[in-house]
Scaffold this active site. Structure first.
Site, PDB file in Angstrom:
ATOM      1  N   ARG A 116       0.843  -1.190   0.000  1.00 50.67           N
ATOM      2  CA  ARG A 116       0.000   0.000   0.000  1.00 50.67           C
ATOM      3  C   ARG A 116       0.884   1.248   0.000  1.00 50.67           C
ATOM      4  O   ARG A 116       1.944   1.272   0.649  1.00 50.67           O
ATOM      5  CB  ARG A 116      -0.851  -0.043   1.267  1.00 50.67           C
ATOM      6  CG  ARG A 116      -1.878   1.049   1.401  1.00 50.67           C
ATOM      7  CD  ARG A 116      -2.968   0.924   0.407  1.00 50.67           C
ATOM      8  NE  ARG A 116      -4.136   1.711   0.742  1.00 50.67           N
ATOM      9  CZ  ARG A 116      -5.100   1.989  -0.134  1.00 50.67           C
ATOM     10  NH1 ARG A 116      -5.031   1.536  -1.381  1.00 50.67           N
ATOM     11  NH2 ARG A 116      -6.152   2.681   0.224  1.00 50.67           N
ATOM     12  N   THR A 388      -9.066   0.447  -9.911  1.00 55.92           N
ATOM     13  CA  THR A 388      -8.311  -0.617  -9.279  1.00 55.92           C
ATOM     14  C   THR A 388      -8.391  -1.807 -10.195  1.00 55.92           C
ATOM     15  O   THR A 388      -9.212  -1.846 -11.075  1.00 55.92           O
ATOM     16  CB  THR A 388      -8.965  -0.903  -7.917  1.00 55.92           C
ATOM     17  OG1 THR A 388      -8.915   0.291  -7.162  1.00 55.92           O
ATOM     18  CG2 THR A 388      -8.281  -2.018  -7.162  1.00 55.92           C
ATOM     19  N   THR A 406      -3.876  -0.887  -7.320  1.00 57.29           N
ATOM     20  CA  THR A 406      -4.671   0.298  -7.630  1.00 57.29           C
ATOM     21  C   THR A 406      -3.853   1.577  -7.751  1.00 57.29           C
ATOM     22  O   THR A 406      -2.774   1.700  -7.168  1.00 57.29           O
ATOM     23  CB  THR A 406      -5.745   0.507  -6.527  1.00 57.29           C
ATOM     24  OG1 THR A 406      -6.625   1.532  -6.931  1.00 57.29           O
ATOM     25  CG2 THR A 406      -5.141   0.864  -5.190  1.00 57.29           C
ATOM     26  N   ASP A 430      -7.862   8.151   0.109  1.00 56.82           N
ATOM     27  CA  ASP A 430      -8.382   7.038   0.921  1.00 56.82           C
ATOM     28  C   ASP A 430      -8.177   7.290   2.420  1.00 56.82           C
ATOM     29  O   ASP A 430      -8.697   6.544   3.247  1.00 56.82           O
ATOM     30  CB  ASP A 430      -7.727   5.708   0.512  1.00 56.82           C
ATOM     31  CG  ASP A 430      -8.526   5.012  -0.585  1.00 56.82           C
ATOM     32  OD1 ASP A 430      -9.677   5.417  -0.835  1.00 56.82           O
ATOM     33  OD2 ASP A 430      -7.996   4.061  -1.190  1.00 56.82           O
ATOM     34  N   SER A 460     -10.066  -0.850   0.786  1.00 57.83           N
ATOM     35  CA  SER A 460     -11.147  -1.841   0.743  1.00 57.83           C
ATOM     36  C   SER A 460     -10.735  -3.078  -0.050  1.00 57.83           C
ATOM     37  O   SER A 460     -11.530  -4.009  -0.179  1.00 57.83           O
ATOM     38  CB  SER A 460     -12.379  -1.250   0.066  1.00 57.83           C
ATOM     39  OG  SER A 460     -12.811  -0.109   0.736  1.00 57.83           O
ATOM     40  N   GLY A 480     -13.399  -1.661  -7.384  1.00 56.46           N
ATOM     41  CA  GLY A 480     -14.723  -1.098  -7.085  1.00 56.46           C
ATOM     42  C   GLY A 480     -14.796  -0.294  -5.804  1.00 56.46           C
ATOM     43  O   GLY A 480     -15.888  -0.088  -5.277  1.00 56.46           O
TER      44      GLY A 480
HETATM   45  O1  DON Z   1      -7.880   0.886  -1.775  1.00 51.99           O
HETATM   46  C1  DON Z   1      -9.050   1.181  -1.990  1.00 51.99           C
HETATM   47  O2  DON Z   1      -9.966   0.771  -1.315  1.00 51.99           O
HETATM   48  C2  DON Z   1      -9.383   2.055  -3.189  1.00 51.99           C
HETATM   49  N1  DON Z   1      -8.268   2.907  -3.489  1.00 51.99           N
HETATM   50  C3  DON Z   1      -9.777   1.177  -4.339  1.00 51.99           C
HETATM   51  C4  DON Z   1     -10.172   1.929  -5.568  1.00 51.99           C
HETATM   52  C5  DON Z   1     -10.911   1.119  -6.545  1.00 51.99           C
HETATM   53  O3  DON Z   1     -11.242  -0.008  -6.325  1.00 51.99           O
HETATM   54  C6  DON Z   1     -11.297   1.793  -7.798  1.00 51.99           C
HETATM   55  N2  DON Z   1     -11.880   0.866  -8.727  1.00 51.99           N
HETATM   56  N3  DON Z   1     -12.850   0.944  -9.341  1.00 51.99           N
END
Ligand code: DON
Length: 575
Positions: A116, A388, A406, A430, A460, A480
């Site tokens: 991350r 993502t 992502t 985030d 997420s 998502g």
């Molecule tokens: O880490 C996360 O939860 C978000 N940055 C994920 C972003 C994401 O899934 C976008 N996709 N559609």
């Protein structure tokens, strides 16, 4: 479609060299037969025995399968697939973002690697608030200031300890795709055209994604700066990204655009090997991502609240089963907002909030056929001090890998590192920019997810492997945003409780509830009768576009069934 690299080979032919040239061409044709970047299509499903890769792009899935065929294992294939995605799927595939890998190895060992992004050392709690304390979401979501320190390359090298092939071999398909180019589809052309204004506004140098005339299907995208960056990584390892030329280019880009990432931030970035979250569900064992993802904990809480309520008997997407899932999702997301954050910075009562007793208590105010309310049901009581991408891989030896990675939003910050050719994430969004202020996915948080230097923002992403008798049974995940854990939950429940095959488990309509806003979101093709029944119970129900792009591998009677989501150009390859 013409193979441009073959033309280069023809240029080298001299009369005395004809035989050698023919051999060279045959070798080229043979290896190109596996990955032809100028002619490909997306295949939704494959049933096979020896190995499979599903990802958001056919060329990336093919890069992964090629590595499996060359003797690599699932971890090698996952690395090659991610690197190829960074080239052919720039909206989400990345080397300028971050991600999580969950693996079940043939030895029985379960692994999770956290790569991350981290807040830069100059980041601070209120950095996105103006003088009047108002959140400036434009800054947390776009351009230089929205980027966290990228983790992907550190993560790929940390993963590589479990691979078999040399890293140079895994990165070469990505280098070739960047250097020789690949043909883009209509959807990719439209996506690049759609983002053109942002690319121009948020960059200090014109990136390869901007052309003077609009992109169209069949155009070739060549990314020379990216190819050179990938070569530096091939030749120098993670140092080829976090130090030297690439790091210098990142820092210079930050200086030009008033971003915060410093040379020291890059040098100090480390991927972390975490203890995976493992819990039982109805005789299966679920292996998933721990903090700093909220996904695994939400999944464990949700399945824990469902386990003794026989949802299978309620049947798939009846008003009763949707209501029950909605109510467990409401409770899990309320806890996410209250308790979860980077475990290296804040104390999170994971054991308590995933315990049987706590989860039973959480469901005490659940009333069948009557809508719950997010004002009445908030987080539990603990008494103690859009872009993502996901890929699922399996090999013939029983190694399984689930990776979700992502840039956060589509094309992340939209900022490309000048001279290095890759997009930076906008993952800072985030974090909880201010307690209670929703991020771009509507998620709220508090102090536990506040910004601090070196802290990882809550995620997420939920790469997940379900084991049956300690062998991989399901390998799954999806993009998502906040809909990720609920999509993974539905995929697992679809298979285990509703007895669905892999196709249906992925492609049937999905729905989502995340505590706040207090709304059930359903995909456009969701059964209207069930929507009516839910409204009659007192729920607010809103239709929306597609939810996620789930990739699912299911292993049944030694057959591998790999299904890529029909919601996107996802592609399943195998042999
Ligand atoms: O880490 C996360 O939860 C978000 N940055 C994920 C972003 C994401 O899934 C976008 N996709 N559609």
């Amino acid at each position: 479609m013409p193979d441009r690299s073959l033309n280069k080979k023809f240029e080298m032919i001299k009369p005395g060299n004809v035989f050698l040239a023919i051999v060279a061409i045959c070798i080229t044709v043979q290896s190109k037969a596996q990955i032809n970047p100028y002619n490909y299509h997306s295949q939704k499903k494959i049933t096979c025995k020896k190995g499979a890769v599903i990802s958001a792009h056919p060329l990336a899935s093919q890069a992964g399968v090629q590595v499996l065929k060359e003797g690599g294992n699932a971890v090698d294939a996952a690395i090659a697939t991610q690197l190829a995605l960074a080239v052919v799927y720039p909206g989400a595939g990345n080397i300028g973002g971050g991600g999580f890998m969950v693996a079940h190895l043939k030895t029985g060992k379960n692994v999770s690697i956290d790569y991350r992004e981290m807040a830069p050392s100059k980041a601070s709690r209120d950095m996105y608030l103006d003088a009047g304390d108002n959140p400036q979401m434009d800054l947390s979501q776009n351009g230089h200031l929205s980027s966290g320190v990228p983790g992907t390359i550190a993560g790929l090298f940390a993963s590589h300890q479990y691979g078999k092939l040399p890293f140079e071999q895994l990165i070469q398909p990505a280098i070739d795709l960047a250097e020789n180019g690949f043909v883009i589809t209509a959807a990719e052309a439209s996506s690049l055209n759609h983002n053109r204004d942002e690319f121009i506004k948020l960059n200090t140098q014109t990136p390869a994604f901007v052309k003077t005339i609009p992109w169209k299907a069949g155009d070739t995208l060549i990314q020379n700066d990216l190819a050179n960056t990938l070569k530096r990584i091939r030749d120098n390892g993670a140092k080829g990204f976090y130090t030297g030329e690439t790091a210098r280019l990142i820092v210079e880009e930050m200086q030009r655009g008033k971003g915060l990432i410093s040379y020291e931030d890059l040098v100090n970035y480390k991927a972390a090997e975490r203890t995976p979250l493992i819990f039982p569900y109805k005789g299966f064992s679920v292996v998933t991502m721990p903090l700093p993802s909220s996904g695994g904990i939400i999944l464990q809480q949700a399945l824990g609240m469902l386990e003794n309520r026989n949802i299978g008997k309620m049947k798939f997407q009846t008003a009763a089963s949707v209501q029950l899932m909605t109510e467990v999702e409401r409770r899990a997301y309320a806890d996410r907002a209250e308790f979860l954050g980077d475990p290296d910075f804040v104390k999170v009562p994971v054991k308590t909030i995933t315990s049987k007793k706590y989860l039973t208590d959480r469901m005490k105010d659940y009333i069948p056929n009557k809508a719950g309310s997010s004002t009445q049901t908030s987080h539990g009581i603990v008494t103690e001090s859009d872009e993502t991408t996901h890929l699922s891989v399996i090999d013939g030896d029983g190694n399984a890998v689930a990776v979700t990675t992502t840039l956060n939003g589509g094309y992340g910050s939209h900022t490309v590192v000048g001279g290095a050719g890759f997009l930076l994430n906008n993952e800072m969004d985030d974090f909880s920019v201010k307690p209670g202020v929703p991020n771009m996915y509507g998620a709220v948080g508090n102090e536990n997810n506040a910004i601090a230097p070196g802290k990882r923002m809550l995620s997420s992403m939920t790469p997940t492997i379900v084991l049956k008798n300690n062998q991989p049974y399901l390998v799954t995940g999806t993009p998502g945003g906040t809909t990720i854990p609920t999509s993974v939950l539905q995929t697992i429940v679809n298979v285990i409780d509703f007895g669905m095959n892999a196709d249906d488990a992925v492609n049937k309509p999905k729905f989502h509830h995340q505590w706040l806003p207090d709304v059930i979101e359903v995909e456009n093709n969701f059964d209207p009768l069930v929507v009516q029944q839910l409204k009659a119970m007192g729920y607010t129900v809103k239709q929306r576009g597609r939810i996620g792009r789930t990739e699912l591998i299911m292993v049944k009677n030694k057959n591998i069934v790999a299904v890529g989501d029909s919601r996107g150009e996802d592609d399943a390859e195998g042999f």
